[in-house]
Design an enzyme around this catalytic site. Structure first.
Site, PDB file in Angstrom:
ATOM      1  N   ARG A   1       0.878  -1.192   0.000  1.00 50.77           N
ATOM      2  CA  ARG A   1       0.000   0.000   0.000  1.00 50.77           C
ATOM      3  C   ARG A   1       0.899   1.220   0.000  1.00 50.77           C
ATOM      4  O   ARG A   1       1.787   1.334   0.845  1.00 50.77           O
ATOM      5  CB  ARG A   1      -0.893   0.050   1.233  1.00 50.77           C
TER       6      ARG A   1
ATOM      7  N   HIS B   1      -7.599   0.859  -6.032  1.00 48.66           N
ATOM      8  CA  HIS B   1      -7.784   0.109  -4.771  1.00 48.66           C
ATOM      9  C   HIS B   1      -8.495  -1.215  -5.128  1.00 48.66           C
ATOM     10  O   HIS B   1      -9.665  -1.405  -4.774  1.00 48.66           O
ATOM     11  CB  HIS B   1      -8.602   0.954  -3.790  1.00 48.66           C
TER      12      HIS B   1
ATOM     13  N   GLN C   1     -10.396  -3.681  -2.563  1.00 48.44           N
ATOM     14  CA  GLN C   1     -11.655  -3.121  -2.057  1.00 48.44           C
ATOM     15  C   GLN C   1     -12.817  -3.437  -3.010  1.00 48.44           C
ATOM     16  O   GLN C   1     -13.951  -3.677  -2.584  1.00 48.44           O
ATOM     17  CB  GLN C   1     -11.500  -1.596  -1.895  1.00 48.44           C
TER      18      GLN C   1
ATOM     19  N   ASP D   1     -16.987   8.193  -0.522  1.00 47.01           N
ATOM     20  CA  ASP D   1     -15.660   8.005   0.075  1.00 47.01           C
ATOM     21  C   ASP D   1     -15.240   9.361   0.640  1.00 47.01           C
ATOM     22  O   ASP D   1     -15.907  10.376   0.387  1.00 47.01           O
ATOM     23  CB  ASP D   1     -14.687   7.527  -1.033  1.00 47.01           C
TER      24      ASP D   1
ATOM     25  N   CYS E   1     -16.217   2.672   1.588  1.00 50.25           N
ATOM     26  CA  CYS E   1     -15.060   1.792   1.836  1.00 50.25           C
ATOM     27  C   CYS E   1     -14.535   1.938   3.253  1.00 50.25           C
ATOM     28  O   CYS E   1     -13.876   1.043   3.758  1.00 50.25           O
ATOM     29  CB  CYS E   1     -13.955   2.085   0.821  1.00 50.25           C
TER      30      CYS E   1
ATOM     31  N   ARG F   1     -13.837  -7.527   3.192  1.00 50.46           N
ATOM     32  CA  ARG F   1     -12.450  -7.277   2.786  1.00 50.46           C
ATOM     33  C   ARG F   1     -11.605  -8.521   3.084  1.00 50.46           C
ATOM     34  O   ARG F   1     -10.754  -8.922   2.294  1.00 50.46           O
ATOM     35  CB  ARG F   1     -11.855  -6.085   3.553  1.00 50.46           C
TER      36      ARG F   1
HETATM   37  N1  NVA Z   1      -9.731   7.405  -1.201  1.00 49.33           N
HETATM   38  C1  NVA Z   1      -9.344   6.947   0.121  1.00 49.33           C
HETATM   39  C2  NVA Z   1      -9.619   5.483   0.265  1.00 49.33           C
HETATM   40  C3  NVA Z   1      -9.330   4.925   1.643  1.00 49.33           C
HETATM   41  C4  NVA Z   1      -9.623   3.455   1.747  1.00 49.33           C
HETATM   42  C5  NVA Z   1      -7.875   7.240   0.354  1.00 49.33           C
HETATM   43  O1  NVA Z   1      -7.067   6.953  -0.548  1.00 49.33           O
HETATM   44  O2  NVA Z   1      -7.534   7.779   1.407  1.00 49.33           O
HETATM   45  N1   CP Z   2     -11.083   0.649   3.109  1.00 49.71           N
HETATM   46  C1   CP Z   2      -9.794   0.572   3.452  1.00 49.71           C
HETATM   47  O1   CP Z   2      -8.906   0.306   2.620  1.00 49.71           O
HETATM   48  O2   CP Z   2      -9.557   0.760   4.763  1.00 49.71           O
HETATM   49  P1   CP Z   2      -8.137   0.920   5.453  1.00 49.71           P
HETATM   50  O3   CP Z   2      -7.543   2.224   4.950  1.00 49.71           O
HETATM   51  O4   CP Z   2      -8.409   0.935   6.924  1.00 49.71           O
HETATM   52  O5   CP Z   2      -7.273  -0.236   5.039  1.00 49.71           O
END
Ligand code: NVA
Ligand code: CP
Length: 330
Positions: free
Chosen positions: A108, A135, A138, A231, A272, A317
């Protein structure tokens, strides 16, 4: 039908066919039933994975760890500052080192190109746990949650409200197009998805008898929707100063009870997570103090309503990530 995904990386859903995505969803359902029944499924005993997080995480990290343990694997967690990668060692060198020790690697981080490079050099499957652009894990959880609820996916009307240029919007637009779900991005023009990606999504949708639309008007976009999705308005890695501009742009795109009432009676709400639905977080309180908003992208009333399936989504998830690891490592 069975699909052979052994040895493949999971970097973005553009790389996967609808049949392969279908296979992963079915596998996830099997794993969910096994978990519920308490059936031991340590099918990957003796294997080891590394999970690298340049950005923070609750769901993704825990899903990889629990799923790996359930499958009998060992897990090494590398936190945002805990490895040499990026500071003292290139992604390509890190990949070649980790590839000698681990059977699979989750990443990540910020740049999609980094997860692609890891996959190129590691020689073992690499799974994208979120980048600025995509992502993909997800997506499987979201589609599984929708399918569990409605019993089917094809023909559903899916409306994504908010920042439609981020990793979630990009990924949802592609997965919906591939699985025959009609996708609507409901956002101000400034935050519509990139033109090239929309073009690509529309081509994919055409092949699968679905549609991709970009609509500014909330009422028009959400009418008769089956799924309302949102989101955060400012994603990880974006500067905090963005909040002011985003709030100005997105204020009318908050998911409210009125929005849900404009959708179908049986419509569901998805997110999410993490979500700013009240003043229970530091950011939530700051936004309240500065802009007087009790909630940001979704009201607490919608978040806590019966229509909200966000915690089923969060649980899924784990089951879907397990399916991805199993399919690519078995
Ligand atoms: N768009 C958000 C998704 C988090 C799961 C981010 O990248 O922070
Ligand atoms: N939805 C999601 O990816 O959550 P986290 O950022 O907690 O992993």
């Amino acid at each position: 039908m069975g699909q052979n995904l052994r040895g493949r990386s999971f970097l973005k859903l553009i790389d996967y066919t609808p049949e392969e995505i279908r296979y992963l969803l079915d596998l996830a359902k099997d794993f969910k039933s096994m978990k519920r029944a308490g059936t031991v499924h340590k099918y990957l005993e003796g294997q080891n994975i590394a999970i690298i997080f340049e950005k923070t995480s609750t769901r993704t990290r825990c899903s990889f760890e629990v799923a790996a343990h359930d499958l009998g694997m060992g897990v090494t967690y590398l936190d945002p500052t805990g490895s040499q990668m990026g500071h003292k060692e290139s992604v390509a060198d890190t990949a070649r080192v980790l590839g000698r020790m681990f059977d699979g690697i989750e990443f990540r981080g910020f740049k999609q190109e980094h997860v692609e490079q890891l996959a190129k050099y590691a020689g073992v499957p690499v799974w994208n746990g979120l980048t600025d652009q995509w992502h993909p894990t997800q997506m499987l959880a979201d589609m599984l949650t929708m399918e569990e609820h409605f019993g089917y996916l094809k023909g559903l009307k899916f409306v994504y409200m908010g920042d439609a240029r981020n990793n979630m919007a990009n990924s949802l637009m592609i997965v919906c197009a591939k699985l025959g779900v009609n996708f609507v991005a409901c956002a101000p023009k400034e935050l519509f998805p990139e033109e090239d990606l929309v073009k690509k999504a529309k081509e994919i949708a055409k092949e699968h008898f679905s549609t991709v639309e970009l609509i500014e008007d909330v009422k028009e976009a959400t009418t008769d929707a089956d799924v309302i999705y949102t989101d955060v308005w400012v994603s990880m890695g974006e500067p905090a100063e963005e909040w002011e501009r985003r709030i100005k742009l997105l204020r009318e795109y908050q998911v409210t009870t009125e929005v849900m009432q404009n959708a179908k009676k049986e419509a569901i709400f998805l997110h999410c997570l993490p979500a700013f639905h009240d003043k229970g977080t530091k950011v939530g309180r700051e936004i309240y103090e500065k802009y007087g908003m009790e909630a940001i992208e979704v009201t607490d009333e919608v978040f806590e309503s019966k229509q909200s399936l966000v915690f089923d989504q969060a649980e899924n998830r784990m089951h879907t990530i397990k399916a991805v690891m199993y399919a690519t490592l078995k």
